[in-house]
Design a protein around this motif. Structure first.
Motif, short mmCIF file in Angstrom:
data_model
loop_
_atom_site.label_atom_id
_atom_site.label_comp_id
_atom_site.label_asym_id
_atom_site.label_seq_id
_atom_site.Cartn_x
_atom_site.Cartn_y
_atom_site.Cartn_z
N UNK A 125 0.85 -1.13 -0.11
CA UNK A 125 -0.10 -0.02 0.08
C UNK A 125 0.81 1.21 0.02
N UNK A 126 0.83 2.15 -1.06
CA UNK A 126 1.66 3.04 -1.38
C UNK A 126 0.96 4.45 -0.87
N UNK A 127 1.72 5.34 -0.33
CA UNK A 127 1.44 6.60 -0.22
C UNK A 127 1.84 7.15 -1.48
N UNK A 128 0.55 7.77 -2.36
CA UNK A 128 0.73 8.17 -3.86
C UNK A 128 1.56 9.23 -4.22
N UNK A 129 1.31 10.20 -3.08
CA UNK A 129 2.27 11.19 -3.35
C UNK A 129 2.42 12.05 -1.87
N UNK A 158 5.42 6.91 -3.06
CA UNK A 158 5.78 7.07 -4.62
C UNK A 158 6.05 8.76 -4.49
N UNK A 159 6.94 8.61 -5.54
CA UNK A 159 7.83 10.03 -5.89
C UNK A 159 8.09 10.56 -4.62
N UNK A 160 8.88 10.12 -3.94
CA UNK A 160 9.41 10.77 -2.64
C UNK A 160 10.97 11.07 -2.90
N UNK A 171 9.96 5.83 10.65
CA UNK A 171 8.55 5.53 11.42
C UNK A 171 8.25 4.21 11.33
N UNK A 172 8.26 3.63 10.04
CA UNK A 172 7.87 2.20 9.79
C UNK A 172 8.64 1.80 8.33
N UNK A 173 9.33 0.33 8.59
CA UNK A 173 10.05 0.13 7.49
C UNK A 173 9.28 0.06 6.10
N UNK A 174 10.02 0.76 4.99
CA UNK A 174 9.38 1.04 3.87
C UNK A 174 9.86 -0.33 3.03
N UNK A 175 8.97 -0.87 2.16
CA UNK A 175 9.20 -2.04 1.24
C UNK A 175 9.79 -1.50 -0.06
N UNK A 176 8.90 -0.69 -0.46
CA UNK A 176 9.07 -0.16 -1.92
C UNK A 176 9.05 1.41 -1.91
N UNK A 177 9.77 1.68 -2.98
CA UNK A 177 9.68 3.07 -3.45
C UNK A 177 9.38 3.36 -4.81
N UNK A 178 8.42 3.90 -5.35
CA UNK A 178 7.91 3.79 -6.79
C UNK A 178 8.04 5.15 -7.41
N UNK A 179 8.83 5.32 -8.37
CA UNK A 179 9.01 6.48 -9.16
C UNK A 179 9.02 6.18 -10.55
N UNK A 180 8.94 7.25 -11.38
CA UNK A 180 9.16 7.11 -12.84
C UNK A 180 10.65 6.88 -13.02
N UNK A 181 11.08 6.14 -13.87
CA UNK A 181 12.62 5.72 -14.24
C UNK A 181 12.58 5.36 -15.64
N UNK A 182 13.23 5.61 -16.46
CA UNK A 182 13.26 5.32 -17.90
C UNK A 182 14.47 5.87 -18.53
N UNK A 183 14.84 5.56 -19.58
CA UNK A 183 15.92 6.16 -20.87
C UNK A 183 15.84 7.46 -20.74
#
Length: 339
Positions: A125-129, A158-160, A171-183
């Motif tokens: 479950x992500x914090x979207x922004x 996401x996008x942090x 505060x709490x272990x974060x499992x994943x960070x989601x962001x835009x990444x590409x060439x």
């Protein structure tokens, strides 16, 4: 086919899933229409190809994407890792919405998402922004409470920025960070990716083929009036022709290597992640099974040094920012994108 696995995060909140996932924003019509029947058929094709990581959000079609996934997941929920998000206010026009990281909003939205998805928990479950009016600690705390309540297995952001990641992780272990990444979009390589690699947090790359421009099928003249991409500077009339020509260099390189352009774009990401030491999953979205097959070609493609160097040079040639509002994404708040 058998896809490689990736482990996001660390015990006791780690998640192991396929290194290639499916971004389900496309099911809500962001890039063109798709019927519910076609969406379900596509998800079956995605599953048949071994992809078991599904990513969605409450605002994708204002619940449409989650609802379609809920229909598909009936009877097979345990076979998938499902991620969804909250933290952007659903009211208002797309591209002009505001962040909402208030605890009561996040608690409310998880209940709605679970109902639409037809499940009693989500894996991620992500914090979207991040909400500029709510300290990130005050948003992450309630997400951790949802883990304790069994409604969420792990939390993501996401996008942090790198600083926001460190504050949240305390505060709490974060499992994943989601962001835009590409060439084309590489700002996360400066601060964000080294931080997640250091902390043992997984990285999930969205828009890994640049919202379609890094594929063989992109048609600069064919963007429909309601296409979400029209809101982004890369696709504005003053930038699009130039950026399409830059992307053509990737397409030409891919043709020379005998791989679809989308596959080459993914292969470059996996190579870069390995160099950085980051655990990477990518979540491209598509409405077409044939496009998914092209993406799959990149998962285990061995990218040579010369091709990698050629693709490395493309981002500096791109005109325009990756976001309609630089402050909406991590690179803008880290001073890496012009305001």
């Amino acid at each position: 086919m058998t896809l490689p696995d990736v482990t996001l995060g660390r015990e006791p909140y780690e998640l192991t899933t396929t290194a290639l996932g499916y971004g389900a924003m496309s099911l809500a019509g962001a890039y063109g229409p798709i019927s519910d029947e076609a969406a379900i058929a596509l998800l079956h094709d995605v599953y048949d190809r071994g992809v078991t990581f599904l990513d969605t959000a409450n605002i994708y079609g204002l619940g449409v994407s989650e609802t379609i996934l809920g229909t598909f997941l009936r009877g097979r929920r345990h076979e998938f890792m499902v991620a969804t998000k909250a933290g952007i206010d659903p009211s208002g026009e797309a591209g002009k919405r505001r962040q909402n990281g208030k605890p009561e909003h996040l608690r409310e939205q998880i209940e709605l998402s679970l109902r639409r998805l037809g499940t009693d928990y989500v894996d991620l479950y992500y914090l979207h922004r991040p909400d500029p009016e709510v300290p990130i600690e005050e948003s992450v705390g309630p997400l951790g409470e949802l883990v304790e309540a069994g409604k969420v297995r792990s939390i993501g952001l996401s996008e942090v920025t790198a600083e926001e990641i460190r504050r949240a992780h305390q505060v709490h272990p974060v499992t994943a960070v989601q962001s835009e990444w590409s060439v084309f979009a590489r700002d996360v390589e400066r601060y964000v990716l080294p931080t997640v690699a250091e902390l043992g947090i997984g990285f999930v790359a969205f828009s890994p083929v640049g919202r379609g421009i890094l594929t063989d099928h992109f048609d600069a003249a064919g963007l429909a009036e309601g296409d979400t991409r029209r809101k982004f500077p890369w696709f504005s009339p003053e930038n699009l022709t130039h950026n399409d020509a830059v992307a053509a260099q990737l397409r030409q390189a891919a043709a020379g290597l005998g791989i679809p352009a989308a596959g080459l774009a993914l292969a470059w990401l996996y190579k870069k992640a390995a160099r950085i030491g980051a655990d990477l999953a990518t979540i491209p979205g598509t409405r077409y099974t044939s496009h998914m097959d092209e993406l799959l070609r990149g998962v285990d493609f061995e990218l040579d040094v010369d091709a990698e160097a050629q693709l490395d040079s493309l981002a500096d040639q791109v005109h325009g920012d990756r976001s309609f509002d630089p402050m909406w994404v991590s690179g803008g708040r880290e001073g890496l994108l012009p305001r």
